[in-house]
Design a protein around this motif. Structure first.
Motif, PDB file in Angstrom:
ATOM      1  N   CYS A  64       0.863  -1.188   0.000  1.00  0.00           N
ATOM      2  CA  CYS A  64       0.000   0.000   0.000  1.00  0.00           C
ATOM      3  C   CYS A  64       0.901   1.240   0.000  1.00  0.00           C
ATOM      4  CB  CYS A  64      -0.903   0.016   1.226  1.00  0.00           C
ATOM      5  SG  CYS A  64      -1.827   1.549   1.352  1.00  0.00           S
TER       6      CYS A  64
ATOM      7  N   CYS B  28       0.015   3.763   2.984  1.00  0.00           N
ATOM      8  CA  CYS B  28       0.465   3.316   4.310  1.00  0.00           C
ATOM      9  C   CYS B  28       1.996   3.345   4.398  1.00  0.00           C
ATOM     10  CB  CYS B  28      -0.053   1.916   4.610  1.00  0.00           C
ATOM     11  SG  CYS B  28      -1.837   1.905   4.874  1.00  0.00           S
TER      12      CYS B  28
ATOM     13  N   HIS C 220      -8.560  -3.754   3.981  1.00  0.00           N
ATOM     14  CA  HIS C 220      -7.474  -2.807   4.235  1.00  0.00           C
ATOM     15  C   HIS C 220      -7.909  -1.392   3.850  1.00  0.00           C
ATOM     16  CE1 HIS C 220      -3.446  -1.138   4.556  1.00  0.00           C
ATOM     17  NE2 HIS C 220      -3.696  -0.513   3.409  1.00  0.00           N
TER      18      HIS C 220
ATOM     19  N   HIS D 170      -5.359   3.038   7.190  1.00  0.00           N
ATOM     20  CA  HIS D 170      -5.229   3.312   5.758  1.00  0.00           C
ATOM     21  C   HIS D 170      -5.948   4.601   5.383  1.00  0.00           C
ATOM     22  CE1 HIS D 170      -5.049   2.599   1.421  1.00  0.00           C
ATOM     23  NE2 HIS D 170      -6.287   3.050   1.408  1.00  0.00           N
TER      24      HIS D 170
HETATM   25 ZN   LIG Z   1      -2.996   1.322   3.190  1.00  0.00          ZN
END
Ligand SMILES: [Zn+2]
Length: 345
Positions: free
Chosen positions: A117, A120, A153, A162
């Protein structure tokens, strides 16, 4: 007017006057390119599996690294032959359709054959603070048997790590863009106004010089009815042109009105230089005579007038007044010295 003066370097060569006051277009370009902080930053790895931990960058560089990652495309290798991972329940692999489904946060590392990600990763400190896991940041996610983890997520309640990281990314870019945008906009406007103001002063000076009129008045204060030809002519120009009126005199910044006596003299000297250049072109390296006469002005200051007399290209005899030179005394040696100095210039 810079071309009439030699630039003086007041600081170390690395930060020369040229660097501090380049041409407007160059200056604009310099500001528009992002500041180069470090060679590391110029060579940021694309593959999320090979990236340095964001917290390993110095604190003052992190935002710049974040911006650079956010302004370039996320690492989504659509054409990659995604590696199959065998589990008891069967063989699974990453589905490239997920890039479209989940958007720009989802990245895939070819080196680690795992999903990451971006948001993140960039705001890892925030994610950690909120108690988030490293699954999409450090090791990467590759449990393709449970693709719903991608959705959870991304789509947990508003307090999810997130979502906070995504919001931070958006805030960072908005803040960056709005500040830069405001700076450029302000800068362009101020520059444009400055040019209009300077041109108005130059045009007024040109008119007065051509007509042989004095610039200054006896009084130039607000209360004075007649502030002298230069200021009155500027005021007159403003009355007949709204665009000029908006940026001159009272409507100009107090420290940038382009009307001080020093500015007026600068403009006049610039015109004088142009006129002298035109006379030299007329003489065209030909023979010329020199007429010099001196006399004292009303304040008993000795002055020497210099005139060139020459035959131009068409055969006409011309006399051109070059300059009045102040001299300390009228002995031949001093006059000769003054003439030498004039020619040297
Ligand atoms: Zn994330």
């Amino acid at each position: 007017m810079e071309k009439y003066y030699t630039k003086v370097f007041t600081s170390a060569p690395e930060t020369s006057v040229d660097d501090l006051s380049p041409k407007s277009s160059e200056r604009k370009d310099k500001r528009k390119s992002p500041p180069v902080l470090d060679t590391d930053i110029d060579d940021l790895p694309s593959d999320p599996g090979e990236r340095k931990d964001i917290m390993d960058y110095p604190a003052n560089q992190r935002d710049e690294v974040r911006r650079r990652y956010l302004t370039k495309d996320p690492c989504q290798p659509y054409g990659h032959n995604f590696k199959q991972i065998s589990k008891e329940s069967g063989t699974r692999r990453f589905n490239r359709a997920w890039f479209d489904q989940y958007g720009s946060w989802l990245e895939y590392s070819i080196s680690k054959e795992s999903a990451f990600c971006l948001y993140c990763y960039l705001f890892k400190d925030e994610v950690r603070m909120q108690g988030g896991s490293d699954a999409f940041m450090k090791e990467g996610f590759n449990n393709w048997k449970k693709p719903e983890r991608l959705l959870t997520h991304m789509d947990k309640p508003p307090s999810s790590c997130h979502i906070i990281a995504a919001q931070k990314c958006e805030d960072l870019m908005n803040q960056h863009q709005s500040i830069l945008h405001a700076l450029f906009k302000q800068d362009d406007k101020a520059e444009n106004e400055y040019h209009i103001r300077l041109n108005a002063s130059i045009d007024a000076s040109r008119f007065l010089l051509r007509q042989g009129l004095p610039f200054r008045g006896h009084g130039e204060k607000e209360a004075d009815a007649n502030k002298g030809n230069f200021l009155e002519l500027l005021k007159y120009t403003g009355k007949h042109n709204e665009a000029i009126s908006k940026v001159i005199l009272k409507n100009a910044p107090g420290n940038n009105q382009m009307i001080s006596s020093k500015i007026q003299k600068d403009i006049v000297y610039s015109f004088a230089e142009e006129v002298r250049q035109a006379i030299l072109e007329e003489i065209d390296h030909g023979v010329f005579g020199l007429l010099v006469d001196e006399s004292a002005d009303v304040s008993h200051k000795e002055q020497m007038g210099v005139v060139f007399r020459f035959v131009d290209k068409s055969g006409a005899i011309k006399e051109r007044f070059i300059e009045v030179v102040h001299v300390k005394e009228t002995s031949s040696i001093i006059l000769k010295y003054a003439i030498d100095e004039l020619f040297a210039r």
